[in-house]
Design an enzyme around this catalytic site. Structure first.
Site, PDB file in Angstrom:
ATOM      1  N   HIS A  70      22.807  57.784 -25.114  1.00  0.00           N
ATOM      2  CA  HIS A  70      23.083  56.228 -25.248  1.00  0.00           C
ATOM      3  C   HIS A  70      22.481  55.312 -24.373  1.00  0.00           C
ATOM      4  CE1 HIS A  70      26.151  52.988 -24.730  1.00  0.00           C
ATOM      5  NE2 HIS A  70      25.462  51.839 -25.652  1.00  0.00           N
ATOM      6  N   GLU A  73      19.135  54.633 -24.592  1.00  0.00           N
ATOM      7  CA  GLU A  73      18.141  53.998 -25.682  1.00  0.00           C
ATOM      8  C   GLU A  73      18.160  51.760 -24.513  1.00  0.00           C
ATOM      9  OE1 GLU A  73      21.315  50.490 -27.430  1.00  0.00           O
ATOM     10  OE2 GLU A  73      21.901  52.371 -28.572  1.00  0.00           O
ATOM     11  N   HIS A  74      19.493  52.571 -23.441  1.00  0.00           N
ATOM     12  CA  HIS A  74      19.533  50.739 -23.165  1.00  0.00           C
ATOM     13  C   HIS A  74      18.658  51.558 -22.171  1.00  0.00           C
ATOM     14  CE1 HIS A  74      23.448  49.140 -23.055  1.00  0.00           C
ATOM     15  NE2 HIS A  74      23.378  49.968 -24.153  1.00  0.00           N
ATOM     16  N   GLU A 150      30.253  48.906 -21.135  1.00  0.00           N
ATOM     17  CA  GLU A 150      30.168  49.026 -21.931  1.00  0.00           C
ATOM     18  C   GLU A 150      31.827  49.661 -22.644  1.00  0.00           C
ATOM     19  OE1 GLU A 150      27.230  50.095 -26.006  1.00  0.00           O
ATOM     20  OE2 GLU A 150      26.618  48.785 -23.865  1.00  0.00           O
TER      21      GLU A 150
END
Length: 456
Positions: A70, A73-74, A150
């Site tokens: 993840h 992905e950022h 997040e």
């Protein structure tokens, strides 16, 4: 679950529509570097969706670097050799398009939806970051803080996501589904830009990717563009993942989460088979239909009995998503009313499955369930984004997109006897993990806001 089954069953109804109402069958191509390209024509609107799916997600992570899929992905939006940080998104916006990305346990995917004449430009952008991503230490330092915020906002400060994180950690002891997609906070705190770069270099390769393009496009033209922009990217030696089978469970597992919340909540997770072979795995198809009988439409069994008639729950549900790379769970969940405990609701939810196991279901109920699902959800098959999602999800699970219609046929063939058989077989104590939310006063909840830079 409801969305996926409804999408599949809605296509059953669409099979009776005139040929002109259908989208074209998907076409499949393979680039020399091993990248699969799937094109689904749908000429009802002058738009196109490009999705690039990498067969790597949280299940490929190891202890110490959970959350890196993840985090990467950022970083995919933080610049390449040709584009500065944030420039990718600005260019897509300038084209009038929308874009985003998402990471799951099984895969990481990136998409853009644009007016069809802009497809080539977003293909060029996506291919650029597949091959030329830049890893700046300062950019990573800023972005990992966004990822941590997040996690706090979406999981640690939210009672239901916290329950599901605890549920998965209890249900899976050996399989990496034990880890949350967001990663454990301690791993995020110690993560470095080298971890993200290593993940990119290991998994982001054309031969570990599937590109799906859906919309008002010409397959031959899409293939030519794919060759032009992706075909020149060299393949890599992608690691071969080892099987990480979950040991057999012996007895109920229980986990409790205390968090500020308005109501208590309970979720029951049963280990059941996933779909591997569309032709042979009839139990998986039967479990799909069982889930729909329990919670496939407004007046399905759980809601009709426990919410409307007996009034022992404010909400109830069932879920079964049988397509994935790893083991799957069949879920029953609910929020009890005042005067009903989570322990009582747990028993009542199980009793509804047991009733099917003992009494079965009628042919009329089977037909009614499917008709209700189709009537309520058929519009979702009209979305070209939804079509691309369905294709990509299937491919990531190792099931060819060409089997989509065959799954529909297999669902139509499910009998009442098969539904009763799986209800009898898979819902015992030895397959069950229960997670319960004990609500704390809302005054203990810390105020929070979405982190800056949140993408999805």
């Amino acid at each position: 679950m409801k969305f996926r089954i409804a999408v599949l069953l809605s296509a059953w109804l669409m099979s009776s529509l005139p040929a002109a109402a259908h989208a074209e069958l998907a076409r499949e191509f393979m680039l020399k570097n091993g990248m699969k390209v799937i094109v689904k024509e749908d000429h009802r609107a002058p738009t196109a969706v490009q999705m690039v799916w990498y067969k790597t997600g949280a299940m490929d992570e190891t202890n110490g670097t959970t959350g890196v899929a993840h985090a990467l992905e950022h970083m995919m939006f933080k610049g390449t050799k040709a584009l500065g940080p944030g420039e990718f998104s600005k260019r897509v916006a300038a084209l009038g398009g929308r874009e985003n990305a998402f990471t799951s346990k099984d895969y990481t995917a990136y998409f853009q939806q644009v007016e069809k004449s802009k497809l080539e430009k977003v293909m060029a952008l996506e291919a650029d970051r597949m091959a030329n991503l830049v890893f700046d230490k300062d950019e990573f330092s800023r972005e990992i803080r966004v990822v941590m915020e997040e996690r706090r906002w979406r999981t640690e400060d939210q009672p239901i996501p916290s329950v599901y994180e605890a549920l998965n950690a209890a249900a899976f002891e050996a399989h990496p589904y034990h880890h949350p997609v967001a990663g454990w906070m301690s791993d995020l705190q110690s993560m470095t830009v080298k971890d993200a770069k290593s993940w990119y270099e290991r998994w982001y390769a054309p031969n570990n990717a599937v590109m799906v393009v859906a919309g008002d496009v010409d397959p031959k033209r899409v293939y030519a563009l794919a060759e032009k922009y992706y075909g020149k990217i060299p393949r890599k030696d992608v690691p071969v993942t080892k099987p990480q089978d979950e040991p057999e469970q012996h007895g109920i597992r229980r986990v409790t989460v205390k968090a500020p919340a308005e109501n208590p909540y309970v979720v029951l997770a049963f280990k059941v088979p996933r779909l591997k072979d569309v032709e042979k795995d009839n139990e998986s198809h039967a479990l799909d239909v069982l889930s729909a009988i329990l919670d496939g439409y407004d007046n399905a069994r759980l809601n009709a009995k426990l919410v409307r008639t007996d009034k022992v729950a404010n909400s109830v549900g069932a879920g079964y998503s049988n397509i994935g790379r790893g083991p799957v769970l069949f879920l029953l969940d609910g929020t009890p009313t005042n005067g009903t405990s989570t322990e009582q609701l747990e028993k009542l939810l199980r009793a509804e499955v047991e009733r099917i196991a003992k009494e079965g279901v009628s042919e009329d109920e089977l037909k009614r369930v499917k008709a209700q699902l189709i009537a309520g959800q058929i519009y979702k098959r009209d979305s070209i984004f939804g079509q691309a999602m369905e294709i990509g999800t299937m491919e990531m699970a190792g099931i060819s997109h060409t089997k989509i219609d065959r799954i529909i046929e297999k669902l139509k063939e499910v009998t009442a006897e098969q539904v009763q058989a799986v209800a009898r077989k898979y819902f015992g104590d030895d397959a069950l993990t229960v997670a319960t939310l004990i609500p704390l006063p809302l005054s203990e909840k810390k105020p929070s806001a979405p982190p800056k830079g949140l993408r999805h």
